[in-house]
Design an enzyme around this catalytic site. Sequence first.
Site, PDB file in Angstrom:
ATOM      1  N   ASP A 149       0.849  -1.203   0.000  1.00 54.92           N
ATOM      2  CA  ASP A 149       0.000   0.000   0.000  1.00 54.92           C
ATOM      3  C   ASP A 149       0.880   1.246   0.000  1.00 54.92           C
ATOM      4  O   ASP A 149       1.681   1.424   0.913  1.00 54.92           O
ATOM      5  CB  ASP A 149      -0.880   0.029   1.251  1.00 54.92           C
ATOM      6  CG  ASP A 149      -1.896  -1.092   1.263  1.00 54.92           C
ATOM      7  OD1 ASP A 149      -2.862  -1.011   0.500  1.00 54.92           O
ATOM      8  OD2 ASP A 149      -1.710  -2.060   2.041  1.00 54.92           O
ATOM      9  N   ASP A 176      -7.062  -5.726  -3.571  1.00 53.50           N
ATOM     10  CA  ASP A 176      -7.387  -5.004  -2.339  1.00 53.50           C
ATOM     11  C   ASP A 176      -8.413  -3.879  -2.449  1.00 53.50           C
ATOM     12  O   ASP A 176      -8.767  -3.303  -1.430  1.00 53.50           O
ATOM     13  CB  ASP A 176      -6.102  -4.446  -1.709  1.00 53.50           C
ATOM     14  CG  ASP A 176      -6.233  -4.274  -0.210  1.00 53.50           C
ATOM     15  OD1 ASP A 176      -7.046  -4.985   0.408  1.00 53.50           O
ATOM     16  OD2 ASP A 176      -5.524  -3.421   0.356  1.00 53.50           O
TER      17      ASP A 176
END
Length: 1114
Positions: free
Chosen positions: A176, A288
Amino acid sequence: MKLKKQVTVCGAAIFCVAVFSLYLMLDRVQHDPTRHQSGGNFPRSQISVLQNRIEQLEQLLEENHEIISHIKDSVLELTAHAEGQPALPHHPPNGSWVLPPESRPSFLSVSPQDCQFALGGKGQSPDLQMLAVYSLLPFDNQDGGVWKQGFDITYEPNEWDTEPLQVFVVPHSHNDPGWIKTFDKYYYDQTQHILNSMVLKMQEDPRRRFIWSEISFFSKWWDNISAQKRAAVRRLVGNGQLEMVTGGWVMPDEANSHYFAMIDQLIEGHQWLEKNIGVTPRSGWAVDPFGYSSTMPYLLKRSNLTAMLIQRVHYAIKKHFAATQNLEFMWRQTWDPDTSTDIFCHMMPFYSYDVPHTCGPDPKICCQFDFKRLPGGRINCPWKVPPRAITDANVAERAQLLLDQYRKKSKLYRSKVLLVPLGDDFRYDKPQEWDAQFLNYQRIFDFLNSRPDLHVQAQFGTLSDYFDALYKKVGIVPGMRPPGFPVLTGDFFSYADREDHYWTGYYTSRPFYKSLDRVLEAHLRLLHSLTNLKRVIGNAAHYLVLGDKDTYRHDPAAPFLGMDETRSSQDSLPERTVIKLDTSPRFLVVFNPLEQERLSVVPVLVDSPHVHVLSEEGQPLPSQLSATWSSATDVVPDVYQVSVLARLPALGLRVLQLHKSLDGHATPRSSTRLYLHGRNLPVHKPEAVPLHIFPAAADDFCLENQHLQACFLGRTGLLQSLRQAGEEQGHRVNSEFLVYGTRTSKDKSGAYLFLPDGEAKPYAPKDPPVVRVMEGPLFSEVASYYQHVQTMVRLYNVPGVEGLSLDVSCLVDIRDHINKELALRFSTDIESDDIFFTDLNGFQIQPRRYQQKLPLQANFYPMPAMAYIQDMQSRLTLLTAQALGVSSLHSGQLEVILDRRLMQDDNRGLGQGLKDNKRTCNRFRLLLERRSTANKSSGFFSKLVSMFKALSFPGTRTGSPEVQDERPISFPSLLSHITSVHLNAEALVMPVALEKPALPVLRSFVPLATTLPCDFHILNLRMLQAEDDSLPSAEAALILHRKGFDCSLEAKNLGFNCTTSQGKLALGGLFQGLELGSLQPTSLTLMYPLGTASNSTNIHLDPMEIATFRIRLG
């Protein structure tokens, strides 16, 4: 009179052409040879053809009627203007403000062929339509055993005897770019170590594979490694060991993001990969995002990717698709008349993308094959059975156990090729994990592959290795539809990962940053354009507006132009610049970031009420003076807002003059009424603007302009009804604020989850609101000051787009709330039933249905740009300048969540609540539209055909074709599209910083030589990366979007000349004084040419399509 005659003759000529065109079309219908095929009988198909043609004729008649009406209005306006109407607003005794007619009347001309697209009806129906799937499923959440959200999977041992199972284990690490840690912190703590180890460990064994997605991290790492390591990376990519999947700068959220940003980050990543590694991504990887938009498969398909993977889908959808072997499908756009948008999609079947939930249905077993969890490590298996290192002694037993999971998982798919991801967030950051995973799995693979009786071939693979093997197995080339696989349309919102835990809270969470995000996108789009154009037509707005370019001097220490809005920090709301007036004029440069000319009210703060505004030629412009308020009852001393009505050129700069007025040429002043509702509050009255104070509450009251009347409840100042001009009766449009709480049980709302404690309760502030009503020549507004929200509803009294809708803003501050969420609800008399519509990424519209079988929170959806409800007569659209969560919980309602303050984490990894709320301004437009009669099958001819059809074929449905509630497709109107871009791309005001009289002559800058069709949008114009970073590129990327729109809603008084062209556009003469040296159509991200570069600059776009062109400006 001469002007009147000329326009009348012109109108008559157009009318004659229209009538002649109708005659020819009627003649074509009468002489259509297909009518005589059956010896005078009318087959059902011919009746449909006849009905369609008559409907087209009725539509054409209506369009021509509207054109003639516009010509008539134009004649009247021009005549009135020619006969000496005042050029500025005036206020007759006992009357409302009167605005003079426009000296340049506008018209709307939409080709009937351009209206056919929204009617749909072309192409084959998909096998899976997600709106229908939602209606079909019970959502009963039965316990499925070891696969708790699924079912028991069984198989026969000999199922693979004739066709062995082919297994691809795909190692990955999801990184991320900022989550619990910052981007840089993640990079230095983990990501750089993952990539450094990747280069070393992959070279140890050519059978190893790895995939990477986030190019933002990869580029930062690339900048810090040696040339030797870079060469090793290129070798790994070249021999297929390392694959760059998707290739975007990030793995974007697909709920709240705007399609401009989705495309921009995709281009950024793809251009970087092409320049530095020479690779073009083939497959998409999105494990995700919290739910999936159908916009993303379209963008990937247009970028020439052939397949994609998704993971976070509602567990009930996964179960249903697994049971029917529909986890792999061709994803098609709802509006696609053929198969040009199809892309192959693989849906992962289980709870998560971590190792325990990817090898098969039993996480207790799969966790034993996550070798990072070997005893002695920092993490273990929650199921209390740890992994064991693979040895010669145990390999047979361990391999059989894992193969059982592989076989069970493969039963959920239609082919004998199986994908098994192997990774998680920030995995492989230590060399020991690389060794543990790759060495142990290789021992298992070697054993399985050495046993022919097991009928399995297992290996490490990349994502494209899997898709290539699948394509080969079914005998097709990449990009084609595999035989026997279903076609799906729709999206995958809203997402629930377990029980009733719906991820619908994050649609609104931290709305301050969602709003700031949209502002930054608008500036980024502007920056791309100016950065590219500076090489050819100047290097700044400063240069462009200079009458004498030789006077240009660039001084970084003393910029020529300032900014009208500044922010003291990234967490603060913008503050307006106050312009000091003097005896010499002050100049403003106003930039219009849109590709259409716009008529806008431009607000500026000045330090004196004695001001009037002139054009650059010295002509007075319509304007309005208002007080500036710091609170409900406090006026900012010596600061006034002057609002000027200005016509701004498309993508151009307009120069305005501010003069201090000492000779009585005062700007018209607004008048204000302040209702205190019995509260004993001190009021600081402005000196130069009329203010009337009323201690008690107001009676109900209305504001109106030439298009719209808005009525308000006196005691609250909130909207009650809307009535359009020409209507005898208005619509009930009642606005109210509501508050949601959260559950008292263990699971509570948090940053991601919305878990309310029941239906919303009315917002009940401790004091009644102060209501301020301001009326002026250019706009009037109602401001209501509550304890936690200040709402302002503004009605512009101007021609064009801004006067056709209500401007609504809500300044929200809930920092003293505990576990509360503030909502704004509009309740209307529109009979929308259980159907409403939300946009996907500002790109397309997705119909929604309120599902009573699902909990309240499941019925909220993302609203990046707009949502609407409609019936046979009307449509009400809420357009937004920031992404928020929206729903329609009852017929006739639209409800949007404005902000959320939650004190606890919701157990999804973030580890914090939502306690960092900011004062946030949410901005909207509320647009009420009537359905025109053109597209309703209520015309005489259509009714006649329908009656004939009913008599000939009893039982045939003859519903109206435009009623889209039963079809999974809908489109905004042209007016709605234009209102949305006005809201999201405001005019940029730049005061000239110099206050001295020695200013160079300034001239407006008009870059476009021709007007674009009003269904075309310049999405981006960005400079391409040059070979030498120190030099500007000679080429640019021009990205165009042709919007699909619904013609069944009336579109008048747009304020500019709006025409459509059936998708044709001549780019050659688009830019003033510039020639296109060459134009080459390419894939969306410019990685693949779609034709040769040529001198021909005429292009064609189908509705809804986005197209990229590599252009070289001459």
